[in-house]
Motif scaffolding. Structure first.
Motif, mmCIF file in Angstrom:
data_model
loop_
_atom_site.group_PDB
_atom_site.id
_atom_site.type_symbol
_atom_site.label_atom_id
_atom_site.label_comp_id
_atom_site.label_asym_id
_atom_site.label_seq_id
_atom_site.Cartn_x
_atom_site.Cartn_y
_atom_site.Cartn_z
ATOM 1 N N GLN A 232 0.775 -1.120 0.008
ATOM 2 C CA GLN A 232 0.042 0.060 -0.054
ATOM 3 C C GLN A 232 0.955 1.311 -0.060
ATOM 4 O OE1 GLN A 232 -2.360 -0.209 3.415
ATOM 5 N NE2 GLN A 232 -3.906 -1.643 2.414
ATOM 6 N N ILE A 233 2.251 1.236 0.137
ATOM 7 C CA ILE A 233 3.109 2.195 0.134
ATOM 8 C C ILE A 233 3.891 2.305 -0.929
ATOM 9 C CG2 ILE A 233 4.843 3.316 1.654
ATOM 10 C CD1 ILE A 233 3.678 1.846 3.982
ATOM 11 N N GLU B 185 6.488 7.710 -0.566
ATOM 12 C CA GLU B 185 5.556 7.726 0.451
ATOM 13 C C GLU B 185 6.116 7.618 1.943
ATOM 14 O OE1 GLU B 185 1.418 6.756 -1.788
ATOM 15 O OE2 GLU B 185 2.116 5.806 -0.337
ATOM 16 N N LYS C 140 1.364 13.505 5.937
ATOM 17 C CA LYS C 140 1.652 14.143 4.998
ATOM 18 C C LYS C 140 3.198 13.882 4.490
ATOM 19 C CE LYS C 140 2.469 19.204 3.429
ATOM 20 N NZ LYS C 140 3.925 18.867 3.260
ATOM 21 N N THR C 141 3.294 13.449 3.240
ATOM 22 C CA THR C 141 4.607 13.158 2.698
ATOM 23 C C THR C 141 5.534 14.386 2.239
ATOM 24 O OG1 THR C 141 4.174 13.014 0.576
ATOM 25 C CG2 THR C 141 3.410 11.096 1.946
ATOM 26 N N ARG D 209 1.546 14.566 -0.557
ATOM 27 C CA ARG D 209 0.637 13.750 -0.657
ATOM 28 C C ARG D 209 0.084 13.503 0.766
ATOM 29 N NH1 ARG D 209 0.758 8.436 -3.883
ATOM 30 N NH2 ARG D 209 -1.581 8.878 -2.996
ATOM 31 N N ILE E 73 -2.273 10.990 3.254
ATOM 32 C CA ILE E 73 -2.727 9.316 3.405
ATOM 33 C C ILE E 73 -3.222 9.469 4.734
ATOM 34 C CG2 ILE E 73 -1.648 7.157 3.412
ATOM 35 C CD1 ILE E 73 0.762 8.296 1.883
ATOM 36 N N TYR F 144 -4.544 6.432 7.385
ATOM 37 C CA TYR F 144 -4.578 4.950 7.730
ATOM 38 C C TYR F 144 -5.680 4.830 9.058
ATOM 39 C CZ TYR F 144 -0.015 4.797 5.474
ATOM 40 O OH TYR F 144 0.784 4.563 4.691
ATOM 41 N N ARG G 279 -4.620 1.126 4.989
ATOM 42 C CA ARG G 279 -4.853 2.613 4.265
ATOM 43 C C ARG G 279 -6.231 2.922 3.839
ATOM 44 N NH1 ARG G 279 -0.712 4.562 -0.465
ATOM 45 N NH2 ARG G 279 -1.701 6.670 -0.680
ATOM 46 N N ASN H 51 -9.440 5.410 2.162
ATOM 47 C CA ASN H 51 -9.695 6.278 0.820
ATOM 48 C C ASN H 51 -10.339 7.752 1.583
ATOM 49 O OD1 ASN H 51 -9.874 7.638 -1.326
ATOM 50 N ND2 ASN H 51 -11.037 6.135 -2.225
ATOM 51 N N ASN I 5 -8.248 14.050 -4.002
ATOM 52 C CA ASN I 5 -6.850 13.931 -4.905
ATOM 53 C C ASN I 5 -6.510 15.178 -4.957
ATOM 54 O OD1 ASN I 5 -5.193 12.886 -6.505
ATOM 55 N ND2 ASN I 5 -6.430 12.707 -8.328
#
Length: 198
Positions: free
Chosen positions: A44-45, A49, A66-67, A71, A73, A75, A85, A87, A91
């Motif tokens: 999933q990574i 990320e 936050k990457t 991005r 994400i 969890y 993870r 949704n 986006n």
């Protein structure tokens, strides 16, 4: 010494420290002074990320990160600290991530400002069209002060909404809230001062 750098720490309801590092999420128990193993499905990574800039715990069972590539994400935390993870249906590129005193998560993104509230609903705060035409959609930071004024920073300006309030309790909720009363806050860039009567 620099292989694993710490960028951010968030404390959950049990007092455990969730740590954003250059190699992913780590979990530390300050009472036992030991790291706690967590499990994430590596499928999933993506490689990009792993390096994280920001981490927040949410409602005791979620982690948002936050990457370094902006991005966002989310969890879900399951028993034995298994992370899966989920949704967010968002986006966007995430510029900022913070949690207010009520536990709401605020996201500044390239598509505007979003709030993840205590009902796990994602609300969008729509800035006035005139501001969007001048500054674009990107919100780099947002903040609600002790007077319940909402501050929003775009790439070029700082704005304030002095009578901001998120819906509470049984109030009817909607997906998008219009911020119609935004005012620009003058900034003296030569001295780095904000000039405001608010």
């Amino acid at each position: 010494a620099y292989a694993n750098r710490i960028f951010d720490i968030s404390v959950d309801d049990d007092g455990l420290l969730w740590i954003a590092t250059s190699i992913g999420i780590q979990l530390f128990d300050p009472v036992s002074k030991k790291y706690i193993p967590i499990s994430i499905d590596r499928n999933q990574i993506a490689e990009s990320e792993y390096e994280l800039e920001k981490i927040l715990t949410f409602r005791g069972s979620y982690i948002l990160v936050k990457t370094n590539t902006n991005r966002l994400i989310m969890y879900r935390v399951y028993p034995n600290f298994r992370l899966e993870r989920t949704n967010l249906n968002l986006n966007t590129q995430c510029h900022s991530l913070w949690k207010d005193m009520s536990g709401n998560i605020w996201l500044g993104t390239d598509q505007g400002c979003f709030v993840l509230n205590d009902q796990e609903s994602l609300l969008q705060l729509s800035i006035p069209e005139a501001i969007e035409k001048q500054d674009g959609k990107s919100i780099y930071f947002s903040f609600v002060d002790s007077e319940q004024c909402l501050w929003i920073a775009t790439r070029r300006h700082l704005y304030i909404h002095s009578k901001f309030r998120l819906p509470v309790g049984g109030e009817k909720r909607k997906a998008i809230y219009e911020l119609s009363a935004m005012q620009i806050v003058p900034i003296d860039f030569s001295k780095g001062n904000i000039v405001s009567d608010h």
